[in-house]
Design a protein around this motif. Structure first.
Motif, PDB file in Angstrom:
ATOM      1  N   LEU A 192       0.834  -1.206   0.000  1.00  0.00           N
ATOM      2  CA  LEU A 192       0.000   0.000   0.000  1.00  0.00           C
ATOM      3  C   LEU A 192       0.865   1.252   0.000  1.00  0.00           C
ATOM      4  O   LEU A 192       0.670   2.175  -0.802  1.00  0.00           O
ATOM      5  N   VAL A 193       1.873   1.283   0.903  1.00  0.00           N
ATOM      6  CA  VAL A 193       2.745   2.456   1.001  1.00  0.00           C
ATOM      7  C   VAL A 193       3.501   2.666  -0.306  1.00  0.00           C
ATOM      8  O   VAL A 193       3.603   3.793  -0.817  1.00  0.00           O
ATOM      9  N   ALA A 194       4.025   1.572  -0.876  1.00  0.00           N
ATOM     10  CA  ALA A 194       4.772   1.684  -2.132  1.00  0.00           C
ATOM     11  C   ALA A 194       3.884   2.268  -3.225  1.00  0.00           C
ATOM     12  O   ALA A 194       4.302   3.150  -3.983  1.00  0.00           O
ATOM     13  N   ALA A 195       2.642   1.802  -3.295  1.00  0.00           N
ATOM     14  CA  ALA A 195       1.719   2.300  -4.326  1.00  0.00           C
ATOM     15  C   ALA A 195       1.435   3.782  -4.124  1.00  0.00           C
ATOM     16  O   ALA A 195       1.437   4.568  -5.075  1.00  0.00           O
ATOM     17  N   VAL A 196       1.204   4.172  -2.856  1.00  0.00           N
ATOM     18  CA  VAL A 196       0.906   5.580  -2.576  1.00  0.00           C
ATOM     19  C   VAL A 196       2.105   6.459  -2.934  1.00  0.00           C
ATOM     20  O   VAL A 196       1.962   7.516  -3.557  1.00  0.00           O
ATOM     21  N   VAL A 197       3.304   5.998  -2.571  1.00  0.00           N
ATOM     22  CA  VAL A 197       4.515   6.780  -2.864  1.00  0.00           C
ATOM     23  C   VAL A 197       4.659   6.969  -4.369  1.00  0.00           C
ATOM     24  O   VAL A 197       4.921   8.081  -4.859  1.00  0.00           O
ATOM     25  N   LEU A 198       4.462   5.890  -5.121  1.00  0.00           N
ATOM     26  CA  LEU A 198       4.614   5.988  -6.578  1.00  0.00           C
ATOM     27  C   LEU A 198       3.555   6.901  -7.185  1.00  0.00           C
ATOM     28  O   LEU A 198       3.830   7.647  -8.129  1.00  0.00           O
ATOM     29  N   ALA A 199       2.361   6.854  -6.626  1.00  0.00           N
ATOM     30  CA  ALA A 199       1.279   7.674  -7.177  1.00  0.00           C
ATOM     31  C   ALA A 199       1.475   9.142  -6.821  1.00  0.00           C
ATOM     32  O   ALA A 199       1.180  10.041  -7.612  1.00  0.00           O
ATOM     33  N   ALA A 200       2.001   9.398  -5.618  1.00  0.00           N
ATOM     34  CA  ALA A 200       2.086  10.785  -5.139  1.00  0.00           C
ATOM     35  C   ALA A 200       3.333  11.505  -5.627  1.00  0.00           C
ATOM     36  O   ALA A 200       3.322  12.715  -5.794  1.00  0.00           O
ATOM     37  N   PHE A 201       4.422  10.771  -5.849  1.00  0.00           N
ATOM     38  CA  PHE A 201       5.671  11.427  -6.229  1.00  0.00           C
ATOM     39  C   PHE A 201       6.181  10.901  -7.570  1.00  0.00           C
ATOM     40  O   PHE A 201       7.042  10.030  -7.604  1.00  0.00           O
ATOM     41  N   PRO A 202       5.641  11.434  -8.646  1.00  0.00           N
ATOM     42  CA  PRO A 202       6.077  10.943  -9.955  1.00  0.00           C
ATOM     43  C   PRO A 202       7.515  11.345 -10.240  1.00  0.00           C
ATOM     44  O   PRO A 202       7.938  12.452  -9.920  1.00  0.00           O
ATOM     45  N   LEU A 203       8.258  10.420 -10.817  1.00  0.00           N
ATOM     46  CA  LEU A 203       9.606  10.752 -11.274  1.00  0.00           C
ATOM     47  C   LEU A 203       9.493  11.248 -12.703  1.00  0.00           C
ATOM     48  O   LEU A 203       8.538  10.938 -13.402  1.00  0.00           O
TER      49      LEU A 203
END
Lengths: 203, 120
Positions: free
Chosen positions: A45-56
């Motif tokens: 869940l955390v990994a998904a949220v991080v990827l969704a919130a902070f696009p590279l």
């Protein structure tokens, strides 16, 4: 400062790059130190949220990851660590307050942002050097190096940086960037300086 | 026993490098050279101490320490670059100690504040 480019939708971004999801999840599991089901689930869940919130920023087209040269690069950097620390310590003991240094421009040629960023990061692990300024448009790195009043140090620094760039290109560059033996690397700028870079011949 | 010896050697080596790093902070003349002392010997010192501790621990705890080492290796160069750049732009460089400055050439003599005073 960090420009956000209009990429794919957050949800799509999460699943487009499973490798990143897996890596973040692995870090989370390492931090917990014990593989419970709850940690595993919350990690996803955390990994998904991080990827969704902070696009590279999107990676340049054609850039590829080659595991073997990447491992070689990592090995080279790790092997470089201790000599690098010893070199700095020696400069400190020998010259101390009279340490001289140099800021050297290193033309990387036309490379992607990924390559110049990774090269910059790798350079900073090289003995007595770090990257001061990255000029993505001109494809140049400005490298600060401890020189101890030695005029040849600038050339040595350039040679070191270009050598590292070659390793980064081999690991992460686009297919066209990878130097085949005996072929000149595309985009390499010849004769920017009268400096004789020994590594040039090897290209 | 062997584990104790490996751990002791790594911890002491790490401590030595940390000491060298700290000494470098005192001995080097300006911000960029001090950054060298703060990143290189310091990183090796920290990694060595982490490895020395990891040898003593159960693998699942040791993995966490390796993660710390990895993050240190990745972030130290970034910090050095940001701090070094800021130092250059605010004139915290001893320009009299620079053998070559090709960045000044590019900036076309637009001196950063403080540079003029130090350059003379």
């Amino acid at each position: 400062m960090s420009r956000r480019s209009a990429g794919p939708e957050p949800a799509a971004r999460v699943f487009r790059r499973p490798g990143r999801l897996l890596w973040l999840w692995a870090v989370w599991m390492l931090l917990w130190g014990r593989p419970t089901p709850l940690a595993a689930l919350s990690g996803l869940l955390v990994a998904a949220v991080v990827l969704a919130a902070f696009p590279l920023r999107p990676v340049a087209p054609g850039a590829r990851f080659r595991p073997l040269p990447a491992l070689a690069l990592l090995g080279h950097l790790v092997a470089d660590l201790v000599p690098s620390a010893v070199a700095v310590a020696w400069q400190m003991v020998r010259y101390g307050p009279r340490t001289r240094s140099a800021i050297v421009a290193v033309p990387l040629g036309a490379t992607s942002e990924v390559v110049s960023t990774l090269t910059a990061n790798a350079v900073s692990l090289a003995p007595g050097a770090f990257v001061l300024e990255i000029d993505h448009e001109a494809g140049e790195l400005y490298v600060y190096a401890l020189a101890a009043g030695d005029e040849q140090a600038a050339d040595r620094t350039r040679a070191t940086v270009l050598g590292l760039q070659r390793r980064v290109l081999a690991a992460f560059g686009a297919a066209a960037d990878v130097p085949a033996p005996g072929r000149r690397r595309r985009g390499a700028r010849a004769g920017t300086d009268d400096a004789e870079v020994p590594d040039r011949e090897a290209w | 026993m062997a584990r104790q010896v490996i751990s002791a050697v790594l911890l002491l080596t790490g401590a030595l490098f940390c000491l060298l790093g700290a000494w470098g902070l005192l001995r080097f003349p300006d911000v960029p050279s001090r950054l060298q002392a703060a990143t290189k010997p310091q990183t090796v010192g920290l990694v060595s101490i982490l490895l020395g501790s990891a040898v003593q621990l159960a693998p699942r705890h040791a993995a966490g320490l390796l993660l710390v080492a990895l993050l240190q290796l990745v972030t130290a160069p970034v910090i050095a670059q940001r701090v070094g750049r800021a130092a250059y732009r605010t004139g915290r460089f001893r320009h009299d100690l620079l053998v070559v400055d090709e960045l000044a050439r590019r900036r076309g003599g637009v001196a950063s504040p403080g540079q003029a005073a130090e350059h003379r």
